[in-house]
Scaffold this active site. Sequence first.
Site, PDB file in Angstrom:
ATOM      1  N   THR A  19       0.949  -1.084   0.123  1.00 45.44           N
ATOM      2  CA  THR A  19       0.006  -0.028   0.106  1.00 45.44           C
ATOM      3  C   THR A  19       0.866   1.177   0.050  1.00 45.44           C
ATOM      4  O   THR A  19       1.860   1.284   0.531  1.00 45.44           O
ATOM      5  CB  THR A  19      -1.032  -0.118   1.200  1.00 45.44           C
ATOM      6  N   GLY A  20       0.557   2.352  -0.731  1.00 44.78           N
ATOM      7  CA  GLY A  20       1.371   3.498  -0.862  1.00 44.78           C
ATOM      8  C   GLY A  20       2.539   2.984  -1.703  1.00 44.78           C
ATOM      9  O   GLY A  20       3.622   3.663  -1.458  1.00 44.78           O
ATOM     10  N   GLY A  21       2.340   2.156  -2.793  1.00 42.52           N
ATOM     11  CA  GLY A  21       3.300   1.830  -3.528  1.00 42.52           C
ATOM     12  C   GLY A  21       4.014   2.420  -4.761  1.00 42.52           C
ATOM     13  O   GLY A  21       4.855   2.493  -5.241  1.00 42.52           O
ATOM     14  N   GLY A  24       7.883   7.031  -2.891  1.00 47.45           N
ATOM     15  CA  GLY A  24       8.862   6.754  -1.635  1.00 47.45           C
ATOM     16  C   GLY A  24       9.177   5.424  -1.088  1.00 47.45           C
ATOM     17  O   GLY A  24       9.637   4.623  -2.086  1.00 47.45           O
ATOM     18  N   GLY A  26       7.679   2.800  -0.464  1.00 47.04           N
ATOM     19  CA  GLY A  26       6.691   1.781  -0.936  1.00 47.04           C
ATOM     20  C   GLY A  26       7.074   1.442  -2.326  1.00 47.04           C
ATOM     21  O   GLY A  26       7.151   0.207  -2.836  1.00 47.04           O
ATOM     22  N   SER A 146       7.061   4.457  12.671  1.00 45.23           N
ATOM     23  CA  SER A 146       8.098   5.465  12.331  1.00 45.23           C
ATOM     24  C   SER A 146       8.746   5.798  13.758  1.00 45.23           C
ATOM     25  O   SER A 146       8.413   5.272  14.942  1.00 45.23           O
ATOM     26  CB  SER A 146       7.016   7.058  12.280  1.00 45.23           C
ATOM     27  N   TYR A 159       0.345  12.151  14.817  1.00 39.55           N
ATOM     28  CA  TYR A 159       1.169  11.265  13.825  1.00 39.55           C
ATOM     29  C   TYR A 159       1.840  10.192  14.735  1.00 39.55           C
ATOM     30  O   TYR A 159       1.423   8.944  14.464  1.00 39.55           O
ATOM     31  CB  TYR A 159       2.145  12.102  13.006  1.00 39.55           C
TER      32      TYR A 159
END
Length: 257
Positions: A19-21, A24, A26, A146, A159
Amino acid sequence: MTQNTPQAPRFAGKTVLITGGGTGMGFSAAELFLAEGAKVVITGRNADRLKVASERLDGGDRLFAATADVAKPADLDRLLDEVGERFGKLDVVFANAGVGVFKRIQEFTEEDVDYVIDANFKGVFYTVQRSLPLLRDGASIIINASWTHHRGLAIGSLYAATKAAAANLAKTLASDLADRRIRVNAISPGYIDTDMFQESVPTPEEREDSARQSVLQRVGTPEEVAATVAFLASDAAAFVNGVDLLVDGGVVNAIPA
Ligand SMILES: NC(=O)c1ccc[n+]([C@@H]2O[C@H](COP(=O)([O-])OP(=O)(O)OC[C@H]3O[C@@H](n4cnc5c(N)ncnc54)[C@H](OP(=O)(O)O)[C@@H]3O)[C@@H](O)[C@H]2O)c1
């Protein structure tokens, strides 16, 4: 005399959902898994970004890109139906998609809170939950958390709390999914040079300050994170389960001399 038998690529015959590939870390993970023989699915909300990423990745019929908002279970269900039809089962899920909104606590709006919790916590939760029917027994799940949930950063309250929650899933799900031998681990990257970093740390001075927080005196690259993800997905990490692995150049655990 030693015989050199050519080795099969590390992820030949495996299918990986990222996901988010499209950007960045991903994107770098997609690049690495494709290079090492896997079939790869990349997803994100923005169709244009995914199109550009697909062209750059040039993965032929081993690459499938389709939009899905990880905060919307119906989107994930539609995506996973398509993945099942195209590739069959999944071996690796990299729950990487996330967003950052960094402010002093007084400044957050209700929309900010919903937006960040939706992507960073609900998104990871639903990605794992909805992938389960396609995941093979013995699969590997990697959650992108993170460094900010290990160390207090003034503008990071919203966050970091969502990342703490996402990382915590590695522990509980390692236990919850153990009956299927599915390993679940988190990674906690430090400052990594991606769009999110460039947007949230906008000036060169601030970026230099970020680099100085690591004992290595630099920010990391998305490729360095991808290498860690591939390790956790691989047989080399067969006994690594329920951890939250810092990939931060020492930001959290070491003080620059
Ligand atoms: N860069 C850093 O310093 C750093 C450090 C620690 C952890 N992280 C984490 O690393 C992960 C990757 O971030 P990155 O640094 O590589 O930045 P990035 O390039 O901004 O990547 C974030 C990706 O997530 C996708 N995304 C965001 N919300 C989504 C949603 N609701 N549904 C589906 N996709 C969504 C974005 O695509 P669309 O916009 O197309 O949806 C984008 O491709 C994030 O979880 C981030 O929190 C980053």
